[in-house]
Scaffold this motif. Structure first.
Motif, mmCIF file in Angstrom:
data_model
loop_
_atom_site.group_PDB
_atom_site.id
_atom_site.type_symbol
_atom_site.label_atom_id
_atom_site.label_comp_id
_atom_site.label_asym_id
_atom_site.label_seq_id
_atom_site.Cartn_x
_atom_site.Cartn_y
_atom_site.Cartn_z
ATOM 1 N N ILE A 4 0.891 -1.234 -0.022
ATOM 2 C CA ILE A 4 -0.031 0.033 -0.087
ATOM 3 C C ILE A 4 1.099 1.050 0.088
ATOM 4 N N ASP A 5 0.434 1.998 -1.073
ATOM 5 C CA ASP A 5 1.353 3.223 -1.030
ATOM 6 C C ASP A 5 0.510 4.411 -0.270
ATOM 7 N N SER A 6 1.103 4.564 1.026
ATOM 8 C CA SER A 6 0.462 5.339 1.879
ATOM 9 C C SER A 6 0.254 6.927 1.619
ATOM 10 N N HIS A 7 1.019 7.349 0.536
ATOM 11 C CA HIS A 7 1.078 8.737 0.231
ATOM 12 C C HIS A 7 1.360 8.997 -1.235
ATOM 13 N N THR A 8 0.491 9.256 -1.965
ATOM 14 C CA THR A 8 0.970 9.526 -3.372
ATOM 15 C C THR A 8 -0.020 10.483 -4.309
ATOM 16 N N HIS A 9 0.454 11.145 -4.946
ATOM 17 C CA HIS A 9 -0.312 12.347 -5.567
ATOM 18 C C HIS A 9 -0.278 11.975 -7.402
ATOM 19 N N LEU A 10 -0.984 10.741 -7.587
ATOM 20 C CA LEU A 10 -0.995 10.391 -8.792
ATOM 21 C C LEU A 10 -2.217 11.296 -9.843
ATOM 22 N N TYR A 11 -2.681 12.086 -9.181
ATOM 23 C CA TYR A 11 -3.659 12.993 -9.872
ATOM 24 C C TYR A 11 -3.281 14.172 -10.085
#
Length: 261
Positions: A4-11
């Motif tokens: 689980i990636d607990s912090h990502t800004h793929l948007y």
């Protein structure tokens, strides 16, 4: 392998024209779930759009990032974000990312502290965990946190503190979590020193994409598919198998963000 990636800004615009493809690449690398935290009002709709495409593989949060706390606009931004959170509280898994940043924004400490304290209070009112951004501002961040009563779970995202900082945080917030990202893989990175003092059940892993790509991808645009490199590095440092580290951090993230499955 389930991570689980607990912090990502793929948007972010960095992933246009198809953020969905970045999610698909992550899924193909065993990253089964991604937490998408907002940073200002303009990120609300892109986050919700991506979440609508992958409702089983993403969780979302919203807050006003300290770098977006600007004179003349920050109170309006806070009001809009608060309304969004309270009108759609079941949609959001956390408040964040919020906090204090004195690396880029040294001029508005007072405003950042006010905004941070307000958002801490939202977390209390909504009983939502808090995603904390603290850069070059540990003491200032800690000072605000000490003044908030009944704060729910917190995670220091992209944690860059010392072993002593970990101990101080856990003394005040015994259930606090720590998000470790690609910085830990960098040559001579001191953050490796905190791995032995972070309790296993308080450790989460993240990318903070599109930033801070881990070795051997350093210098590239980061994405959630690269989480495997950080996971492998931490597993080696802790004397665990990659599968053990994955199971551990995935269980922690599921508990913290109340992810089903």
């Amino acid at each position: 392998m389930n991570l689980i990636d607990s912090h990502t800004h793929l948007y972010f615009d960095d992933f246009e024209p198809s953020p969905a493809e970045a999610v698909e690449r992550a899924l193909s690398q065993g990253v089964v779930h991604m937490i998408l935290p907002g940073v200002n009002t303009s990120t609300i709709e892109p986050i919700k759009k991506l979440h609508s495409i992958f409702p089983e593989n993403t969780s979302i949060a919203v807050g006003l990032h300290p770098s977006d706390v600007k004179p003349g606009t920050w109170k309006e931004e806070l009001t809009e974000i608060e309304r969004e959170l309270k009108e759609n509280r079941d949609m959001y898994s956390a408040v964040g990312e919020v906090g204090i940043d004195l690396h880029w924004e040294k001029d508005y400490l007072d405003l950042q502290q006010q905004a941070f304290e307000s958002q801490c209070q939202w977390a209390v009112q909504l009983n939502k965990p808090l995603i904390i951004h603290s850069r070059d501002a540990f003491e200032e961040t800690f000072e605000v946190l000490k003044g908030v009563e009944d704060l729910p779970d917190i995670v220091f995202h992209s944690f860059s503190g010392t072993p002593n900082d970990v101990e101080r945080i856990l003394n005040l917030f015994p259930t606090a979590h720590f998000g470790i990202n690609g910085i830990v893989t960098f040559k001579n990175a001191k953050i490796k020193e905190v791995l032995p003092v972070i309790p296993n059940d308080r450790l989460m892993i993240e990318t903070d994409a599109p930033y801070l790509a881990p070795t051997p991808k350093r210098g590239q645009r980061n994405e959630s598919a690269f989480l495997i490199y950080t996971a492998a590095f931490i597993a080696n440092e802790k004397g665990m198998s990659l599968e053990e580290l994955g199971d551990l951090t995935t269980a922690n993230a599921r508990r913290f963000f109340k992810i089903k499955g």
